[in-house]
Motif scaffolding. Structure first.
Motif, mmCIF file in Angstrom:
data_model
loop_
_atom_site.group_PDB
_atom_site.id
_atom_site.type_symbol
_atom_site.label_atom_id
_atom_site.label_comp_id
_atom_site.label_asym_id
_atom_site.label_seq_id
_atom_site.Cartn_x
_atom_site.Cartn_y
_atom_site.Cartn_z
ATOM 1 N N THR A 1 -3.368 -19.029 -8.837
ATOM 2 C CA THR A 1 -4.015 -19.670 -9.981
ATOM 3 C C THR A 1 -5.058 -20.651 -9.484
ATOM 4 O OG1 THR A 1 -2.036 -19.427 -11.342
ATOM 5 C CG2 THR A 1 -3.651 -21.055 -12.043
ATOM 6 N N ALA A 2 -6.262 -20.521 -9.993
ATOM 7 C CA ALA A 2 -7.370 -21.390 -9.596
ATOM 8 C C ALA A 2 -8.135 -21.772 -10.850
ATOM 9 C CB ALA A 2 -8.288 -20.682 -8.608
ATOM 10 N N PRO A 3 -7.765 -22.876 -11.491
ATOM 11 C CA PRO A 3 -8.382 -23.254 -12.757
ATOM 12 C C PRO A 3 -9.899 -23.282 -12.685
ATOM 13 C CG PRO A 3 -6.490 -24.640 -12.340
ATOM 14 C CD PRO A 3 -6.711 -23.816 -11.093
ATOM 15 N N GLY A 4 -10.526 -22.520 -13.562
ATOM 16 C CA GLY A 4 -11.983 -22.517 -13.657
ATOM 17 C C GLY A 4 -12.684 -21.441 -12.864
ATOM 18 N N PHE A 5 -11.957 -20.703 -12.031
ATOM 19 C CA PHE A 5 -12.685 -19.788 -11.149
ATOM 20 C C PHE A 5 -13.358 -18.656 -11.908
ATOM 21 C CE2 PHE A 5 -10.971 -15.560 -10.133
ATOM 22 C CZ PHE A 5 -9.732 -15.556 -10.751
ATOM 23 N N THR A 6 -12.807 -18.270 -13.047
ATOM 24 C CA THR A 6 -13.435 -17.174 -13.792
ATOM 25 C C THR A 6 -14.695 -17.618 -14.523
ATOM 26 O OG1 THR A 6 -11.925 -17.584 -15.636
ATOM 27 C CG2 THR A 6 -11.313 -15.862 -14.067
ATOM 28 N N SER A 7 -14.963 -18.917 -14.534
ATOM 29 C CA SER A 7 -16.210 -19.423 -15.111
ATOM 30 C C SER A 7 -17.334 -19.467 -14.087
ATOM 31 C CB SER A 7 -15.986 -20.840 -15.669
ATOM 32 O OG SER A 7 -14.998 -20.828 -16.671
ATOM 33 N N LEU A 8 -16.985 -19.167 -12.853
ATOM 34 C CA LEU A 8 -17.945 -19.166 -11.745
ATOM 35 C C LEU A 8 -18.093 -17.743 -11.210
ATOM 36 C CD1 LEU A 8 -16.484 -22.312 -9.961
ATOM 37 C CD2 LEU A 8 -18.440 -22.228 -11.533
ATOM 38 N N THR A 9 -18.952 -17.583 -10.248
ATOM 39 C CA THR A 9 -19.186 -16.240 -9.684
ATOM 40 C C THR A 9 -18.181 -15.961 -8.568
ATOM 41 O OG1 THR A 9 -20.823 -17.114 -8.148
ATOM 42 C CG2 THR A 9 -21.630 -16.298 -10.273
ATOM 43 N N CYS A 10 -16.918 -16.125 -8.905
ATOM 44 C CA CYS A 10 -15.865 -15.980 -7.890
ATOM 45 C C CYS A 10 -15.144 -14.663 -7.997
ATOM 46 C CB CYS A 10 -14.804 -17.074 -8.051
ATOM 47 S SG CYS A 10 -15.325 -18.744 -7.708
ATOM 48 N N GLY A 11 -14.878 -14.083 -6.846
ATOM 49 C CA GLY A 11 -13.819 -13.099 -6.725
ATOM 50 C C GLY A 11 -12.640 -13.832 -6.089
ATOM 51 N N MET A 12 -11.636 -13.078 -5.657
ATOM 52 C CA MET A 12 -10.502 -13.693 -4.983
ATOM 53 C C MET A 12 -10.005 -12.770 -3.876
ATOM 54 S SD MET A 12 -8.928 -16.652 -5.318
ATOM 55 C CE MET A 12 -8.925 -17.109 -7.056
ATOM 56 N N ASP A 13 -9.706 -13.379 -2.739
ATOM 57 C CA ASP A 13 -9.155 -12.650 -1.600
ATOM 58 C C ASP A 13 -7.695 -13.038 -1.407
ATOM 59 O OD1 ASP A 13 -12.106 -13.471 0.330
ATOM 60 O OD2 ASP A 13 -11.733 -11.682 -0.894
ATOM 61 N N TRP A 14 -6.926 -12.096 -0.901
ATOM 62 C CA TRP A 14 -5.595 -12.392 -0.363
ATOM 63 C C TRP A 14 -5.631 -12.142 1.144
ATOM 64 C CZ3 TRP A 14 -1.529 -14.741 -2.555
ATOM 65 C CH2 TRP A 14 -1.432 -14.767 -3.945
ATOM 66 N N TYR A 15 -5.074 -13.081 1.877
ATOM 67 C CA TYR A 15 -4.898 -12.969 3.319
ATOM 68 C C TYR A 15 -3.427 -13.175 3.631
ATOM 69 C CZ TYR A 15 -9.939 -13.374 4.272
ATOM 70 O OH TYR A 15 -11.293 -13.160 4.344
ATOM 71 N N ARG A 16 -3.022 -12.816 4.830
ATOM 72 C CA ARG A 16 -1.668 -13.113 5.278
ATOM 73 C C ARG A 16 -1.675 -13.437 6.766
ATOM 74 N NH1 ARG A 16 1.171 -7.112 4.650
ATOM 75 N NH2 ARG A 16 0.027 -6.081 6.350
ATOM 76 N N GLN A 17 -0.687 -14.228 7.148
ATOM 77 C CA GLN A 17 -0.562 -14.604 8.553
ATOM 78 C C GLN A 17 0.907 -14.582 8.937
ATOM 79 O OE1 GLN A 17 -2.367 -18.366 9.640
ATOM 80 N NE2 GLN A 17 -2.478 -17.738 11.786
ATOM 81 N N ALA A 18 1.242 -13.676 9.831
ATOM 82 C CA ALA A 18 2.593 -13.607 10.356
ATOM 83 C C ALA A 18 2.727 -14.593 11.507
ATOM 84 C CB ALA A 18 2.898 -12.189 10.829
ATOM 85 N N ALA A 19 3.944 -14.976 11.774
ATOM 86 C CA ALA A 19 4.204 -15.943 12.842
ATOM 87 C C ALA A 19 3.647 -15.433 14.169
ATOM 88 C CB ALA A 19 5.697 -16.203 12.951
ATOM 89 N N GLY A 20 2.850 -16.258 14.815
ATOM 90 C CA GLY A 20 2.306 -15.905 16.117
ATOM 91 C C GLY A 20 1.134 -14.944 16.086
ATOM 92 N N LYS A 21 0.652 -14.627 14.892
ATOM 93 C CA LYS A 21 -0.465 -13.678 14.769
ATOM 94 C C LYS A 21 -1.631 -14.320 14.034
ATOM 95 C CE LYS A 21 2.304 -9.459 14.905
ATOM 96 N NZ LYS A 21 2.561 -8.131 14.263
ATOM 97 N N GLN A 22 -2.778 -13.662 14.157
ATOM 98 C CA GLN A 22 -3.961 -14.147 13.462
ATOM 99 C C GLN A 22 -3.878 -13.823 11.969
ATOM 100 O OE1 GLN A 22 -7.381 -12.467 15.523
ATOM 101 N NE2 GLN A 22 -7.580 -14.353 16.722
ATOM 102 N N ARG A 23 -4.543 -14.639 11.196
ATOM 103 C CA ARG A 23 -4.623 -14.369 9.760
ATOM 104 C C ARG A 23 -5.408 -13.088 9.545
ATOM 105 N NH1 ARG A 23 -5.946 -19.457 5.943
ATOM 106 N NH2 ARG A 23 -4.227 -20.170 7.265
ATOM 107 N N GLU A 24 -4.929 -12.235 8.638
ATOM 108 C CA GLU A 24 -5.610 -10.981 8.376
ATOM 109 C C GLU A 24 -5.885 -10.842 6.877
ATOM 110 O OE1 GLU A 24 -3.527 -7.313 9.036
ATOM 111 O OE2 GLU A 24 -1.659 -8.039 8.158
#
Length: 121
Positions: free
Chosen positions: A23-46
Motif C-alpha cells: 500500500t502506497a497512499p497516493g501512488f495511483t495519482s502519480l505516474t507510478c508503477g510498482m515493483d516487487w523484489y525479494r532478498q534471500a538470506a546471504g543473497k543479492q536482492r532480485e
C-alpha cells in the motif's frame, strides 16, 4: 508522500499460497508503477515482478505461472498472489514504486521495508 508499506508475509508450507500487499497512499495519482523484489538470506536482492503505470505486468522466469501481480487503484494497493510456493521462494519481499521512464514522470522512487515469506514444512 508516497511510501510503500508491505504486509502479508508469513510461514507457509511448500505448495501453499500467500497474498502480499503493498500500500502506497497516493501512488495511483502519480505516474507510478510498482515493483516487487525479494532478498534471500546471504543473497543479492532480485527483481520479481512489475505492474507498470499502464498496467503491463512482467515476471521473472522463476515465478511465471505461479505469481500474479495486480492493482486495486481505489485502495492504492498492489498485490502479489503467490501460489505453489517453494522453499526457494523464502525471502524478504520488498515493493518499490516504479517511476515512468519519461520526461513527464511524477513518481518518486521509494522502497518499502519488506515483509518476510518463509516456505518450509
Amino acid at each position: 508522500q508516497v511510501q510503500p508499506v508491505e504486509s502479508g508475509g508469513d510461514l507457509v508450507q511448500p505448495g501453499g499460497s500467500l497474498r502480499l500487499s503493498c500500500t502506497a497512499p497516493g501512488f495511483t495519482s502519480l505516474t507510478c508503477g510498482m515493483d516487487w523484489y525479494r532478498q534471500a538470506a546471504g543473497k543479492q536482492r532480485e527483481w520479481v515482478s512489475t505492474i507498470s503505470f499502464t498496467g503491463t505486468t512482467t515476471y521473472t522466469d522463476s515465478v511465471k505461472g505461479r505469481f500474479t501481480i495486480s492493482e486495486d487503484g481505489a485502495k492504492d494497493t498492489v498485490y502479489l498472489q503467490m501460489n505453489s510456493l517453494k522453499p526457494e521462494d523464502t525471502a524478504m519481499y520488498f515493493c518499490k514504486t516504479a517511476p515512468l521512464r519519461s520526461s513527464v514522470n511524477t513518481c518518486p522512487e521509494k522502497w518499502g521495508r519488506g515483509t518476510q515469506v518463509t516456505v518450509s514444512s
